[in-house]
Write a protein that holds these residues in place. Structure first.
Motif, PDB file in Angstrom:
ATOM      1  N   ARG A   1      36.286  13.266  29.022  1.00 17.89           N
ATOM      2  CA  ARG A   1      36.397  12.182  28.043  1.00 17.89           C
ATOM      3  C   ARG A   1      37.735  12.256  27.305  1.00 17.89           C
ATOM      4  O   ARG A   1      38.359  11.232  27.028  1.00 17.89           O
ATOM      5  CB  ARG A   1      35.246  12.257  27.039  1.00 17.89           C
ATOM      6  CG  ARG A   1      33.910  11.820  27.604  1.00 17.89           C
ATOM      7  CD  ARG A   1      32.866  11.766  26.500  1.00 17.89           C
ATOM      8  NE  ARG A   1      31.582  11.287  27.011  1.00 17.89           N
ATOM      9  CZ  ARG A   1      30.546  11.004  26.230  1.00 17.89           C
ATOM     10  NH1 ARG A   1      30.641  11.170  24.925  1.00 17.89           N
ATOM     11  NH2 ARG A   1      29.419  10.567  26.744  1.00 17.89           N
ATOM     12  N   ALA A   2      38.136  13.477  26.963  1.00 22.61           N
ATOM     13  CA  ALA A   2      39.404  13.659  26.244  1.00 22.61           C
ATOM     14  C   ALA A   2      40.582  13.192  27.087  1.00 22.61           C
ATOM     15  O   ALA A   2      41.500  12.524  26.596  1.00 22.61           O
ATOM     16  CB  ALA A   2      39.579  15.127  25.859  1.00 22.61           C
ATOM     17  N   VAL A   3      40.544  13.514  28.395  1.00 17.36           N
ATOM     18  CA  VAL A   3      41.618  13.102  29.301  1.00 17.36           C
ATOM     19  C   VAL A   3      41.679  11.579  29.418  1.00 17.36           C
ATOM     20  O   VAL A   3      42.756  10.980  29.379  1.00 17.36           O
ATOM     21  CB  VAL A   3      41.439  13.756  30.691  1.00 17.36           C
ATOM     22  CG1 VAL A   3      42.351  13.104  31.726  1.00 17.36           C
ATOM     23  CG2 VAL A   3      41.735  15.247  30.609  1.00 17.36           C
ATOM     24  N   SER A   4      40.498  10.948  29.548  1.00 18.87           N
ATOM     25  CA  SER A   4      40.459   9.485  29.647  1.00 18.87           C
ATOM     26  C   SER A   4      41.038   8.840  28.393  1.00 18.87           C
ATOM     27  O   SER A   4      41.786   7.860  28.464  1.00 18.87           O
ATOM     28  CB  SER A   4      39.014   9.009  29.848  1.00 18.87           C
ATOM     29  OG  SER A   4      38.500   9.466  31.077  1.00 18.87           O
ATOM     30  N   LYS A   5      40.696   9.417  27.232  1.00 18.95           N
ATOM     31  CA  LYS A   5      41.193   8.883  25.963  1.00 18.95           C
ATOM     32  C   LYS A   5      42.716   9.040  25.861  1.00 18.95           C
ATOM     33  O   LYS A   5      43.410   8.147  25.375  1.00 18.95           O
ATOM     34  CB  LYS A   5      40.507   9.606  24.804  1.00 18.95           C
ATOM     35  CG  LYS A   5      40.826   9.008  23.448  1.00 18.95           C
ATOM     36  CD  LYS A   5      39.913   9.492  22.321  1.00 18.95           C
ATOM     37  CE  LYS A   5      39.502  10.915  22.393  1.00 18.95           C
ATOM     38  NZ  LYS A   5      38.752  11.358  21.198  1.00 18.95           N
ATOM     39  N   LEU A   6      43.221  10.163  26.350  1.00 16.54           N
ATOM     40  CA  LEU A   6      44.671  10.399  26.301  1.00 16.54           C
ATOM     41  C   LEU A   6      45.426   9.466  27.247  1.00 16.54           C
ATOM     42  O   LEU A   6      46.522   8.994  26.905  1.00 16.54           O
ATOM     43  CB  LEU A   6      44.975  11.864  26.633  1.00 16.54           C
ATOM     44  CG  LEU A   6      44.602  12.869  25.537  1.00 16.54           C
ATOM     45  CD1 LEU A   6      44.741  14.305  26.048  1.00 16.54           C
ATOM     46  CD2 LEU A   6      45.465  12.665  24.300  1.00 16.54           C
ATOM     47  N   TYR A   7      44.853   9.201  28.428  1.00  9.74           N
ATOM     48  CA  TYR A   7      45.488   8.238  29.347  1.00  9.74           C
ATOM     49  C   TYR A   7      45.546   6.854  28.704  1.00  9.74           C
ATOM     50  O   TYR A   7      46.553   6.141  28.811  1.00  9.74           O
ATOM     51  CB  TYR A   7      44.715   8.169  30.667  1.00  9.74           C
ATOM     52  CG  TYR A   7      45.116   9.211  31.682  1.00  9.74           C
ATOM     53  CD1 TYR A   7      46.457   9.375  32.043  1.00  9.74           C
ATOM     54  CD2 TYR A   7      44.166  10.036  32.286  1.00  9.74           C
ATOM     55  CE1 TYR A   7      46.830  10.339  32.971  1.00  9.74           C
ATOM     56  CE2 TYR A   7      44.537  10.994  33.216  1.00  9.74           C
ATOM     57  CZ  TYR A   7      45.863  11.151  33.547  1.00  9.74           C
ATOM     58  OH  TYR A   7      46.233  12.094  34.467  1.00  9.74           O
TER      59      TYR A   7
END
Length: 216
Positions: free
Chosen positions: A72-78
């Protein structure tokens, strides 16, 4: 320095170029953050596989939740990186307008984008500082105080068990979890088991010890 000791006003186009440089630097920081999270996620996946071999389902579920959080954190950062790119494009448009009007026009679109970025915990502080600089330079309209407030990872308090089950299934190759994202809350087992199922401090300590052993 201008006539009579007066400071020459800063070229608006230089102000925009400076802001764009800072935003691109932040994008590079996001890339580094994403790579770090992915490396840590790989370690957690390996720990989950080891726990699965030992049949330690409690530890497996904790580790699966960590993986869901990482993804989820990676998706938010993208998404944040894409929003920063939109801000840069808006500023490039403003730079073109400066050539014709000799001044910066405050943008509501930039304000809306920056408002979203200030709510991303990983880059919140930097984005708030940049927002203040942009407002002062006239690049964007001033944000209201309530829009600056953080919406700190509320979704992390409610990670869907369907996602956890799916991760368990994928990482353990079907040994644990379920392939389809069916929401089957873990609390159901605790409720039917009654008071005897309440974890003691010793059990909690034992669980933490098992986790630490896997990560050592």
């Amino acid at each position: 320095m201008g006539l009579f000791g007066q400071t020459k006003p800063k070229d608006p186009r230089e102000t925009i170029r400076e802001m764009k440089r800072k935003m691109r630097s932040e994008q590079r920081g996001i890339d580094r953050n994403i790579n770090h999270i992915k490396r840590e996620e790989l370690k957690v996946k390996n720990s989950l596989k080891e726990a699965a071999k030992k049949g330690d389902k409690d530890v497996c579920k904790i580790l699966a939740r960590e993986i869901v959080g990482s993804q989820r954190a990676v998706s938010k950062l993208y998404a944040s990186k894409a929003q920063i790119n939109s801000v840069i494009m808006q500023m490039e448009s403003q730079a073109s307008m400066v050539r014709m009007s000799k001044g910066i026009q405050a943008s509501t679109d930039v304000m809306k984008l920056m408002n979203k970025l200030t709510k991303v915990s990983e880059i919140s502080q930097t984005m708030q500082e940049l927002s203040k600089e942009m407002t002062k330079a006239g690049i964007m309209e001033e944000m209201m105080e309530d829009t600056m407030a953080m919406s700190e990872d509320e979704e992390m308090d409610d990670i869907a068990e369907a996602e956890v089950e799916k991760i368990l299934f994928e990482v353990t190759k079907g040994q644990l979890g379920t392939e389809s994202a069916i929401n089957t809350p873990l609390v159901q087992e605790e409720e039917t088991a009654g008071p005897a199922a309440v974890s003691s401090e010793e059990e909690e300590d034992d669980l933490q010890s098992r986790l630490a052993a896997l990560r050592s």
